[in-house]
Design an enzyme around this catalytic site. Sequence first.
Site, PDB file in Angstrom:
ATOM      1  N   ASP A 200       0.823  -1.208   0.000  1.00 20.64           N
ATOM      2  CA  ASP A 200       0.000   0.000   0.000  1.00 20.64           C
ATOM      3  C   ASP A 200       0.867   1.273   0.000  1.00 20.64           C
ATOM      4  O   ASP A 200       1.804   1.386   0.798  1.00 20.64           O
ATOM      5  CB  ASP A 200      -0.867  -0.038   1.261  1.00 20.64           C
ATOM      6  CG  ASP A 200      -1.982   0.978   1.258  1.00 20.64           C
ATOM      7  OD1 ASP A 200      -2.895   0.839   0.429  1.00 20.64           O
ATOM      8  OD2 ASP A 200      -1.945   1.915   2.088  1.00 20.64           O
ATOM      9  N   GLU A 245      15.092 -13.447   1.102  1.00 25.85           N
ATOM     10  CA  GLU A 245      15.541 -14.454   2.078  1.00 25.85           C
ATOM     11  C   GLU A 245      14.764 -15.759   1.897  1.00 25.85           C
ATOM     12  O   GLU A 245      15.135 -16.784   2.452  1.00 25.85           O
ATOM     13  CB  GLU A 245      15.247 -13.962   3.516  1.00 25.85           C
ATOM     14  CG  GLU A 245      16.095 -12.807   3.970  1.00 25.85           C
ATOM     15  CD  GLU A 245      15.516 -12.177   5.247  1.00 25.85           C
ATOM     16  OE1 GLU A 245      14.626 -12.780   5.899  1.00 25.85           O
ATOM     17  OE2 GLU A 245      15.954 -11.058   5.573  1.00 25.85           O
TER      18      GLU A 245
HETATM   19  C1  NOJ Z   1      -4.477   2.912  -0.826  1.00 29.44           C
HETATM   20  C2  NOJ Z   1      -5.570   1.901  -0.696  1.00 29.44           C
HETATM   21  O1  NOJ Z   1      -5.801   1.289  -1.933  1.00 29.44           O
HETATM   22  C3  NOJ Z   1      -6.785   2.634  -0.166  1.00 29.44           C
HETATM   23  O2  NOJ Z   1      -7.936   1.831  -0.181  1.00 29.44           O
HETATM   24  C4  NOJ Z   1      -6.475   3.119   1.217  1.00 29.44           C
HETATM   25  O3  NOJ Z   1      -7.560   3.883   1.689  1.00 29.44           O
HETATM   26  C5  NOJ Z   1      -5.208   3.966   1.242  1.00 29.44           C
HETATM   27  N1  NOJ Z   1      -4.144   3.413   0.458  1.00 29.44           N
HETATM   28  C6  NOJ Z   1      -4.713   4.143   2.653  1.00 29.44           C
HETATM   29  O4  NOJ Z   1      -4.207   2.924   3.136  1.00 29.44           O
END
Ligand code: NOJ
Length: 516
Positions: A200, A245
């Site tokens: 993310d 790893e």
């Molecule tokens: C990107 C994710 O795809 C989204 O759904 C989320 O709200 C934000 N990052 C924050 O984690």
Amino acid sequence: MSEPWWKSAVVYQIYPRSFCDASGDGVGDLEGVRRRLDHLAWLGVDGLWLSPFYPSPMKDHGYDVADFCGVDPLFGTLSEFDRLLADCHAGGLRVLVDWVPNHTSDRHPWFVESRASRESPRRDWYVWRDGSPDRPPNNWRAAFTNGPAWTWDEATRQWYLHLFLPEQPDLNWGNPEVVRAMHGTLRFWLERGVDGFRMDVIHCIGKDPALPDVPERVQRIPVSALNDDPRSHALIRGIRGVLEEFPGDRVAVGEVYLLSTQQVARYYGRGDELHLAFNFPPLFAPWEASAWRARIDEVVRKLDPRDAWPTWVLSNHDNPRHRTRYGSEARARAAAVLLLGLRGTPFLYAGEELGLEDAVVSDARRLDPGGRDGCRAPIPWSAAPGHGWAGAEPWLPWPPEAATRNAEALRADSDSILRLYRRLLALRRASPALRLGSFAWLPAPEGVLAWRREHGADRRVVLVNFGTEPAASPVPGAWRVDVSSDGAGEKAPYPGRLAPDQALVMSPSTSAGASR
Ligand code: NOJ
């Protein structure tokens, strides 16, 4: 040396809340996913990406993680996860889990401790700054709230940073203890056997410790779409080292939410950072040949010189579905041909194979602070009341036409969009050119894109008519239609023209035709 699996894979994104509910509480769960694995095997995808299922207060529906190494009871248990993983592997499906390294929930014990006092040993695990309560430390904006990316903590009289909601404080990756702890969370899942991670907003983890203001002209853009600090690259190399790893080709797929392909390309490093990076400019492109051509050219120009393998995505849990954006099923079908005909790893978002539109969500049922509920509507599995979900009314309304647009009904209909996806996936699996081959544009009239894919003796041509009129689009040689977005003319010779909103994949009709 053989190519890593993820280059020729098609990955299917599951948003666990919305996929299938086995427990009867109206929210999808891991057991629900497990019970639907037959759908994925039948469809012919190679891997799954599971959006977060970790313990969470659900302020951002799971992207606010309170424990990186567990399963929220809403979704099941760790042993249910293990069972799901084992069943996926037994069926030849890879599993990627979502890893959320930029922030935690404000309920994560690390933040609770950090917040407790300025002297807390974990204070520096997050980003705290002095200042006066009426003036945030810089001009950064948070996503979703459009307010400052800072919240004042009255008890300890400092500000903490959050690029997203106030309940999602940013970790301080400048602190080596945070790096070690987060590497530990990767190892936890790698040891359980996952095949990789979707990471993310990975471009956000490195930050300039001076936290300088962003220029005024971009001040209204959330800083999560701007942060592009060189420190992230070294951190990503460290993360890559953790994956290495472990045996097998464990994959790092980064969400790099920078809307420039040139910037995205840098996150592949010198082959030592991300294996794959999402590149969103095509997702935001309108359904127009020139717009798509420009986005594809940009990928070729910026990624090829680095030997970086592209990704392609039309829909996900953060944006209106492409069926909704493009306005018709015919276009959604043509877009599927486009997506699965490009060079790179395609990501499908659960439900796009059903041609789902976003749900209409009344004000009373709106839940997401980012306004993304529509694309997160539950997947209808059958026409029956409850559409194959156990019991209770689901957490969001059903998408339009669920009585007819559901997995069971579309599976029974040989002309359905679902069957189109299945034909395309089978074709791709059988064609080295489509999976791994080179890419070259072919001449085409305005409104049409045409390209060739080639690998060894295997050659394919993909044609997409973005226009609402029929288009003559000759291709030298004799070609046979493998798959057509509207099902018309498959297995027959290519007639040299396309119907409106029609897309085709073709192969040479004879070996003589191929060399002409
Ligand atoms: C990107 C994710 O795809 C989204 O759904 C989320 O709200 C934000 N990052 C924050 O984690």
